[in-house]
Design a protein around this motif. Structure first.
Motif, short mmCIF file in Angstrom:
data_model
loop_
_atom_site.label_atom_id
_atom_site.label_comp_id
_atom_site.label_asym_id
_atom_site.label_seq_id
_atom_site.Cartn_x
_atom_site.Cartn_y
_atom_site.Cartn_z
N ASN A 254 33.22 73.45 86.94
CA ASN A 254 33.69 72.74 88.13
C ASN A 254 34.93 71.94 87.76
O ASN A 254 35.34 71.87 86.59
N ASP A 255 35.55 71.33 88.76
CA ASP A 255 36.83 70.65 88.54
C ASP A 255 36.66 69.33 87.81
O ASP A 255 37.59 68.87 87.13
N GLN A 256 35.50 68.69 87.95
CA GLN A 256 35.27 67.46 87.21
C GLN A 256 35.25 67.74 85.71
O GLN A 256 35.86 67.00 84.92
N ILE A 257 34.54 68.77 85.32
CA ILE A 257 34.52 69.16 83.91
C ILE A 257 35.92 69.50 83.43
O ILE A 257 36.35 69.08 82.36
N ALA A 258 36.65 70.25 84.26
CA ALA A 258 38.00 70.68 83.88
C ALA A 258 38.93 69.49 83.70
O ALA A 258 39.75 69.46 82.77
N ARG A 259 38.82 68.50 84.59
CA ARG A 259 39.69 67.33 84.46
C ARG A 259 39.37 66.55 83.19
O ARG A 259 40.27 66.11 82.47
N GLY A 260 38.07 66.37 82.89
CA GLY A 260 37.70 65.70 81.65
C GLY A 260 38.20 66.46 80.43
O GLY A 260 38.66 65.85 79.45
N ALA A 261 38.13 67.79 80.51
CA ALA A 261 38.58 68.62 79.40
C ALA A 261 40.08 68.50 79.17
O ALA A 261 40.54 68.37 78.03
N THR A 262 40.87 68.52 80.24
CA THR A 262 42.33 68.41 80.08
C THR A 262 42.71 67.03 79.54
O THR A 262 43.65 66.91 78.73
N ASP A 263 41.98 65.99 79.97
CA ASP A 263 42.25 64.65 79.42
C ASP A 263 42.00 64.63 77.92
O ASP A 263 42.79 64.08 77.14
N ALA A 264 40.88 65.25 77.50
CA ALA A 264 40.54 65.27 76.07
C ALA A 264 41.55 66.08 75.27
O ALA A 264 41.89 65.70 74.13
N LEU A 265 42.02 67.17 75.84
CA LEU A 265 43.03 67.98 75.14
C LEU A 265 44.33 67.18 74.99
O LEU A 265 44.95 67.18 73.92
N ARG A 266 44.73 66.49 76.04
CA ARG A 266 45.97 65.69 75.99
C ARG A 266 45.86 64.59 74.94
O ARG A 266 46.81 64.32 74.20
N GLU A 267 44.68 63.95 74.85
CA GLU A 267 44.47 62.89 73.86
C GLU A 267 44.58 63.43 72.43
O GLU A 267 44.93 62.67 71.51
N ARG A 268 44.30 64.72 72.25
CA ARG A 268 44.40 65.34 70.93
C ARG A 268 45.78 65.94 70.67
O ARG A 268 46.00 66.55 69.62
#
Length: 343
Positions: A254-268
């Motif tokens: 879902n989009d909530q998971i996707a948004r959390g994932a993109t945030d985590a990728l950006r932080e890395r």
């Protein structure tokens, strides 16, 4: 017709707009019932003649024998999925002069029964049952089984029921085929609890799309958790902070998971979509457009599902019998998170 606003066959909504009255008033005027001022009735009839409107035989028969109301029984207290469905359903039914009564049962069987009794007391012509998840539920107990009931974004545990659902499997196939099409080969799938039928169907679509392209699901790439941004960040940590080959794409349940994932990728410091492309599911504007970068996502076409429910219900009120599960196609909306031109 010379009026550019009405290039297609005129509906009762067009007549009401031209006459400056409500759809209900236009319906009464055209069917010669209800208490209306002569001036109002004549204005509606004149508008209908100007637009070339002709009420069809189905609408006329419905007006002669029905209450022209239907009930909507929902368990989606947030309205995330139900509201787009109901909005389109109401528009479709209004074209036939049918109004709706909406009740929210919030997953409470006692409250649902109370609402159902109230709706039946209003002598509704049909019932739409919807919710926030598509897993099977007990059928609504309608006395006599003579009133049409349709489950939309919901399923009854009854082979005689008509259930209208998005095509979760096909939507997942589209998402993964898109990622493969932009050159990604190590595609991980982060999704919600396996107790949801949607999770099972989307996982199946993910695997089948990989197989069709000659790819296999890599061990550890299928991650199940909660429908939340927090789970998206946690899953990215598990996938990218360990050893072994790193994914070059994420298909999120879902989009909530996707948004959390993109945030985590950006932080890395992992570029999206350059290093990792991301696709979500639901096409929820609150998530997809606010994410950085904006998320590609599978749209379940909920408004289209609502209009289909209206069409099916109108036909069933007129006497048509339908049962089984109908799955409506989903659509991929490509945004920056998986757009190869943004790499």
């Amino acid at each position: 017709m010379d009026d550019d606003r009405y290039p297609l066959r005129a509906t009762i909504r067009d007549v009401a707009e031209r006459a400056g009255v409500s759809i209900g008033t236009a319906s009464k005027a055209l069917n010669d019932n209800g208490r209306l001022k002569t001036e109002t009735r004549e204005r509606v009839i004149a508008a209908a003649q100007e637009l070339g409107f002709r009420p069809n035989s189905l609408a006329q028969s419905l007006h002669r024998t029905r209450s022209m109301t239907v009930g909507v029984l929902s368990t989606d207290s947030f309205g995330r999925f139900a509201f787009p469905i109901i909005e389109a359903l109401e528009e479709r039914l209004a074209e036939h002069g049918i109004a709706i009564f909406m009740c929210n049962a919030t997953d409470d069987p006692a409250r649902e029964k109370q609402h159902l009794d109230q709706l039946l007391g209003k002598r509704i012509d049909g019932l739409i049952v919807t919710g926030r998840r598509m897993d099977k539920r007990p059928p609504v107990a309608v006395p006599g089984q003579s009133m049409p009931v349709i489950y939309v974004f919901s399923q009854a545990d009854d082979p005689e029921a008509l259930c209208l659902l998005p095509d979760d499997y096909g939507g997942a196939m589209q998402a993964v085929q898109h990622l493969i099409g932009i050159g990604r080969k190590r595609i991980a799938h982060i999704t919600g609890p396996e107790t949801f039928e949607a999770v099972t169907l989307r996982h199946r679509g993910y695997r089948d799309a990989l197989a069709a392209a000659g790819l296999t699901e890599i061990e550890g790439y299928y991650r199940r958790g909660k429908w939340s941004e927090a789970w998206g960040r946690e899953a990215v940590a598990a996938l990218f902070d360990g050893e072994g080959d790193l994914p070059d794409a994420l298909f999120c349940g879902n989009d909530q998971i996707a948004r959390g994932a993109t945030d985590a990728l950006r932080e890395r410091g992992i570029a999206v979509p350059g290093a990792v492309a991301v696709v979500g599911f639901d096409n929820w504007d609150v998530m997809t457009r606010a994410a950085r970068p904006p998320l590609s996502s599978i749209d379940m076409n909920l408004r289209e599902l609502g209009r289909l429910a209206g069409e099916r219900l109108i036909a069933m009120i007129a006497g048509e019998r339908r049962k089984g599960v109908e799955r409506l196609h989903c659509s991929l909306v490509v945004r920056q998170s998986s757009d190869p031109t943004q790499s």
